[in-house]
Design a protein around this motif. Structure first.
Motif, PDB file in Angstrom:
ATOM      1  N   SER A 109      29.629  47.152  39.426  1.00 49.69           N
ATOM      2  CA  SER A 109      28.386  46.414  39.126  1.00 49.69           C
ATOM      3  C   SER A 109      28.559  44.939  39.491  1.00 49.69           C
ATOM      4  CB  SER A 109      27.979  46.584  37.657  1.00 49.69           C
ATOM      5  OG  SER A 109      28.687  45.715  36.814  1.00 49.69           O
ATOM      6  N   ALA A 110      29.776  44.422  39.353  1.00 45.25           N
ATOM      7  CA  ALA A 110      30.028  43.018  39.704  1.00 45.25           C
ATOM      8  C   ALA A 110      30.182  42.841  41.209  1.00 45.25           C
ATOM      9  CB  ALA A 110      31.296  42.539  38.991  1.00 45.25           C
ATOM     10  N   MET A 111      30.933  43.731  41.836  1.00 47.20           N
ATOM     11  CA  MET A 111      31.259  43.543  43.259  1.00 47.20           C
ATOM     12  C   MET A 111      30.058  43.782  44.162  1.00 47.20           C
ATOM     13  SD  MET A 111      34.107  42.223  43.402  1.00 47.20           S
ATOM     14  CE  MET A 111      34.211  42.242  45.181  1.00 47.20           C
ATOM     15  N   LEU A 112      29.032  44.493  43.669  1.00 47.20           N
ATOM     16  CA  LEU A 112      27.818  44.661  44.474  1.00 47.20           C
ATOM     17  C   LEU A 112      27.093  43.332  44.665  1.00 47.20           C
ATOM     18  CD1 LEU A 112      26.450  48.108  43.242  1.00 47.20           C
ATOM     19  CD2 LEU A 112      27.068  47.485  45.583  1.00 47.20           C
ATOM     20  N   LYS A 113      27.474  42.322  43.896  1.00 51.76           N
ATOM     21  CA  LYS A 113      26.868  40.986  44.037  1.00 51.76           C
ATOM     22  C   LYS A 113      27.818  39.995  44.729  1.00 51.76           C
ATOM     23  CE  LYS A 113      22.888  41.648  41.937  1.00 51.76           C
ATOM     24  NZ  LYS A 113      21.629  41.579  42.703  1.00 51.76           N
ATOM     25  N   GLU A 114      28.968  40.493  45.216  1.00 52.61           N
ATOM     26  CA  GLU A 114      29.924  39.607  45.887  1.00 52.61           C
ATOM     27  C   GLU A 114      30.230  40.165  47.285  1.00 52.61           C
ATOM     28  OE1 GLU A 114      30.700  36.925  44.360  1.00 52.61           O
ATOM     29  OE2 GLU A 114      30.586  37.350  42.210  1.00 52.61           O
ATOM     30  N   GLU A 115      30.675  39.314  48.173  1.00 56.54           N
ATOM     31  CA  GLU A 115      31.140  39.742  49.499  1.00 56.54           C
ATOM     32  C   GLU A 115      32.668  39.829  49.457  1.00 56.54           C
ATOM     33  OE1 GLU A 115      29.258  40.476  52.160  1.00 56.54           O
ATOM     34  OE2 GLU A 115      27.414  40.068  51.033  1.00 56.54           O
ATOM     35  N   PHE A 135      39.185  38.430  44.098  1.00 55.36           N
ATOM     36  CA  PHE A 135      38.699  37.861  42.838  1.00 55.36           C
ATOM     37  C   PHE A 135      39.589  38.199  41.640  1.00 55.36           C
ATOM     38  CE2 PHE A 135      35.098  38.638  45.629  1.00 55.36           C
ATOM     39  CZ  PHE A 135      34.450  37.411  45.624  1.00 55.36           C
ATOM     40  N   LEU A 136      40.632  39.007  41.870  1.00 58.42           N
ATOM     41  CA  LEU A 136      41.462  39.430  40.731  1.00 58.42           C
ATOM     42  C   LEU A 136      42.332  38.286  40.219  1.00 58.42           C
ATOM     43  CD1 LEU A 136      42.833  42.998  41.611  1.00 58.42           C
ATOM     44  CD2 LEU A 136      41.066  42.387  39.961  1.00 58.42           C
ATOM     45  N   GLU A 137      42.427  38.170  38.905  1.00 58.69           N
ATOM     46  CA  GLU A 137      43.265  37.125  38.295  1.00 58.69           C
ATOM     47  C   GLU A 137      44.716  37.280  38.747  1.00 58.69           C
ATOM     48  OE1 GLU A 137      41.014  36.432  34.016  1.00 58.69           O
ATOM     49  OE2 GLU A 137      42.819  37.651  34.089  1.00 58.69           O
ATOM     50  N   ARG A 178      39.558  33.510  44.983  1.00 60.95           N
ATOM     51  CA  ARG A 178      38.122  33.217  44.854  1.00 60.95           C
ATOM     52  C   ARG A 178      37.631  33.391  43.416  1.00 60.95           C
ATOM     53  NH1 ARG A 178      35.206  36.779  49.203  1.00 60.95           N
ATOM     54  NH2 ARG A 178      33.386  35.590  48.524  1.00 60.95           N
ATOM     55  N   LYS A 179      36.592  32.639  43.068  1.00 64.50           N
ATOM     56  CA  LYS A 179      35.970  32.745  41.733  1.00 64.50           C
ATOM     57  C   LYS A 179      34.732  33.627  41.832  1.00 64.50           C
ATOM     58  CE  LYS A 179      37.834  29.433  38.832  1.00 64.50           C
ATOM     59  NZ  LYS A 179      39.111  30.117  38.870  1.00 64.50           N
ATOM     60  N   THR A 180      34.519  34.479  40.844  1.00 63.87           N
ATOM     61  CA  THR A 180      33.318  35.320  40.863  1.00 63.87           C
ATOM     62  C   THR A 180      32.097  34.480  40.487  1.00 63.87           C
ATOM     63  OG1 THR A 180      33.655  35.903  38.555  1.00 63.87           O
ATOM     64  CG2 THR A 180      34.546  37.411  40.175  1.00 63.87           C
ATOM     65  N   SER A 181      30.921  34.941  40.971  1.00 63.26           N
ATOM     66  CA  SER A 181      29.677  34.224  40.635  1.00 63.26           C
ATOM     67  C   SER A 181      29.223  34.564  39.220  1.00 63.26           C
ATOM     68  CB  SER A 181      28.575  34.629  41.620  1.00 63.26           C
ATOM     69  OG  SER A 181      28.286  36.009  41.441  1.00 63.26           O
ATOM     70  N   GLY A 182      29.686  35.704  38.712  1.00 59.83           N
ATOM     71  CA  GLY A 182      29.234  36.158  37.387  1.00 59.83           C
ATOM     72  C   GLY A 182      27.969  37.008  37.469  1.00 59.83           C
ATOM     73  N   GLY A 204      53.533  46.580  42.634  1.00 67.29           N
ATOM     74  CA  GLY A 204      52.412  46.963  41.785  1.00 67.29           C
ATOM     75  C   GLY A 204      51.913  45.846  40.878  1.00 67.29           C
ATOM     76  N   PHE A 205      50.692  46.015  40.412  1.00 71.38           N
ATOM     77  CA  PHE A 205      50.136  45.064  39.446  1.00 71.38           C
ATOM     78  C   PHE A 205      49.060  45.742  38.637  1.00 71.38           C
ATOM     79  CE2 PHE A 205      47.730  44.363  43.457  1.00 71.38           C
ATOM     80  CZ  PHE A 205      46.440  44.642  43.014  1.00 71.38           C
ATOM     81  N   LYS A 206      48.750  45.138  37.526  1.00 68.63           N
ATOM     82  CA  LYS A 206      47.634  45.548  36.684  1.00 68.63           C
ATOM     83  C   LYS A 206      46.925  44.247  36.367  1.00 68.63           C
ATOM     84  CE  LYS A 206      46.945  49.190  33.514  1.00 68.63           C
ATOM     85  NZ  LYS A 206      47.562  50.223  32.738  1.00 68.63           N
ATOM     86  N   LYS A 207      45.792  44.000  36.981  1.00 72.43           N
ATOM     87  CA  LYS A 207      45.144  42.690  36.851  1.00 72.43           C
ATOM     88  C   LYS A 207      43.656  42.854  36.549  1.00 72.43           C
ATOM     89  CE  LYS A 207      48.767  40.160  37.836  1.00 72.43           C
ATOM     90  NZ  LYS A 207      49.369  39.238  36.888  1.00 72.43           N
ATOM     91  N   SER A 208      43.072  41.780  36.057  1.00 67.67           N
ATOM     92  CA  SER A 208      41.678  41.848  35.619  1.00 67.67           C
ATOM     93  C   SER A 208      40.719  41.148  36.565  1.00 67.67           C
ATOM     94  CB  SER A 208      41.541  41.192  34.241  1.00 67.67           C
ATOM     95  OG  SER A 208      41.994  42.067  33.236  1.00 67.67           O
TER      96      SER A 208
END
Ligand SMILES: [Fe+2]
Length: 399
Positions: free
Chosen positions: A109-115, A121-123, A128-132, A163-167
């Motif tokens: 739902s978030a990535m459909l609004k980002e390129e 965008f992962l921490e 890059r910063k997400t637009s929200g 590997g990673f587990k990021k938000s």
């Protein structure tokens, strides 16, 4: 009562009621007539629950496309689904399932609004910063675990040497509406109930002891923790004694559903301590279920936190809070604070035993890998700081 300053981020709408899945079509229609439905692999299909949802959607002229989520979501999965959906943007995204399903819906739902790729965008990974911005997102949890229905981050995982587990995180990513129907949790296999329940319990206790806890989260957390301690042994009954549970667990599932929701709400507002700090690192290196890892580390993590506080910071408010939990869970005030804390730890230890939560070695973790896990672990909201050697020792105690 002392009202200290606080901030609280949460969903715009929460529906909590047995049978409330029947309100799903109304929530979807609030945003339009099309949705993309993310579902889990097994339980929804076997219990006739998916048929019930599809019937509802058809009756309300809602067009939908279904995606199955079988595992913890990876960045590649999110990129692939987002690319497929670009250009045919739905009016909403709906996720009905456990934490992995909800996190997948949240990220899409978030990535459909980002390129670009979600990795950008992962921490700790992207720059890059997400637009929200996001497509309206509705969450319907079916397991009492991560509390993803109340959080504003989606956890993505790439397993392996690198590997990673990021938000993917933004305060706007909290699901707009959440429908919590405790009846959807019925029939959850007891090993799943045990590990996801221990995840929720860890989130509740860590949020309560966190340096970022507020008086509002404290009010919510004590009741939720008490309910979770009462309900977990009931919903995992057959795991304790090796028999099938056929008793009426409806009351217990309501406590589990509520506890898991509050655990997500509190975690996203208070942060975590040493248990989730290390569980996140384990999840990046090993294909180990998050809930089982949290469950495996919970008693030892809380025990070491309390012992370290008693030695190095005996005036810490977190010690008083740990004692309060001891009084509540043991249902007795006839103890000194130190005894109440010891009783609290002992109850978690015996629950871990009786639910047969595995030790870390069951996930392929060896002594040689502990330094790597410890250096990738974080404990920034813990009431006491653990250095690298102390984290290795803690992990060693659970091998
Ligand atoms: Fe968790």
């Amino acid at each position: 009562m002392n009202i200290s300053p606080f901030k609280l981020s949460m969903n715009k709408k929460i529906v909590f009621r047995p049978g409330s899945i029947d309100e799903l079509a109304d929530e979807i229609k609030f945003y339009g007539s099309s949705t993309v439905l993310f579902i889990g692999s097994k339980s929804l299909k076997t219990g006739g629950k998916l048929e019930r949802i599809e019937k509802l959607l058809k009756k309300n002229d809602i067009s939908y496309k279904i995606y199955n989520v079988n595992d913890e979501p990876s960045p590649d999965l999110i990129d692939r689904i987002t690319e497929e959906l670009r250009g045919v943007e739905p009016d909403s995204i709906t996720a009905v399932g456990g934490g992995s399903v909800i996190d997948t819906g949240k990220a899409v739902s978030a990535m459909l609004k980002e390129e670009g790729s979600v990795c950008d965008f992962l921490e700790g990974i992207g720059e890059r910063k997400t637009s929200g911005q996001k497509i309206p997102f509705i969450a319907v949890p079916t397991t009492a675990g991560t509390g993803s229905e109340a959080t504003y981050n989606a956890v993505l995982c790439r397993v392996g040497e690198q590997g990673f587990k990021k938000s993917l995180r933004h305060s706007n990513y909290c699901p707009d509406a959440v429908i919590i129907d405790p009846e959807l949790y019925y029939g959850c296999p007891s090993h799943v109930a045990a590990s996801s329940g221990m995840d929720a319990l860890a989130q509740l206790i860590e949020s309560y002891l966190s340096t970022k806890a507020t008086f509002v989260t404290d009010l919510l957390l004590t009741g939720a923790i008490e309910g979770m301690f009462e309900a977990l042994p009931i919903v995992t009954f057959d795991r304790n004694i090796g028999e099938i549970c056929d008793m009426d667990c409806s009351d217990a599932w309501e406590k589990m559903a509520y506890g898991a929701y509050i655990s997500g709400l509190a975690l996203s507002n208070c942060g975590y301590c040493i248990v989730h700090g290390m569980a996140g690192a384990v999840g990046g290196f090993f294909k180990a279920p998050h809930g089982a890892v949290c469950g495996s580390l919970l008693a030892e993590g809380i025990k070491q936190t309390i012992l370290k506080l008693e030695k190095e910071d005996p005036e810490s408010p977190s010690l008083l809070k740990a004692a309060k939990l001891g009084y509540i869970i043991a249902k007795s005030e006839d103890m000194l604070p130190k005894e109440a804390r010891a009783r609290f730890i002992q109850i978690i230890e015996s629950m871990t035993e009786s639910m047969r939560i595995p030790r870390l070695s069951a996930f392929g973790i060896t002594e040689e890998s502990l330094a790597k896990i410890a250096s990738a672990s974080s404990n920034k909201n813990s009431p006491i700081f653990f250095n690298q050697d102390e984290m290795i020792e803690l992990l060693m105690n659970r091998l």
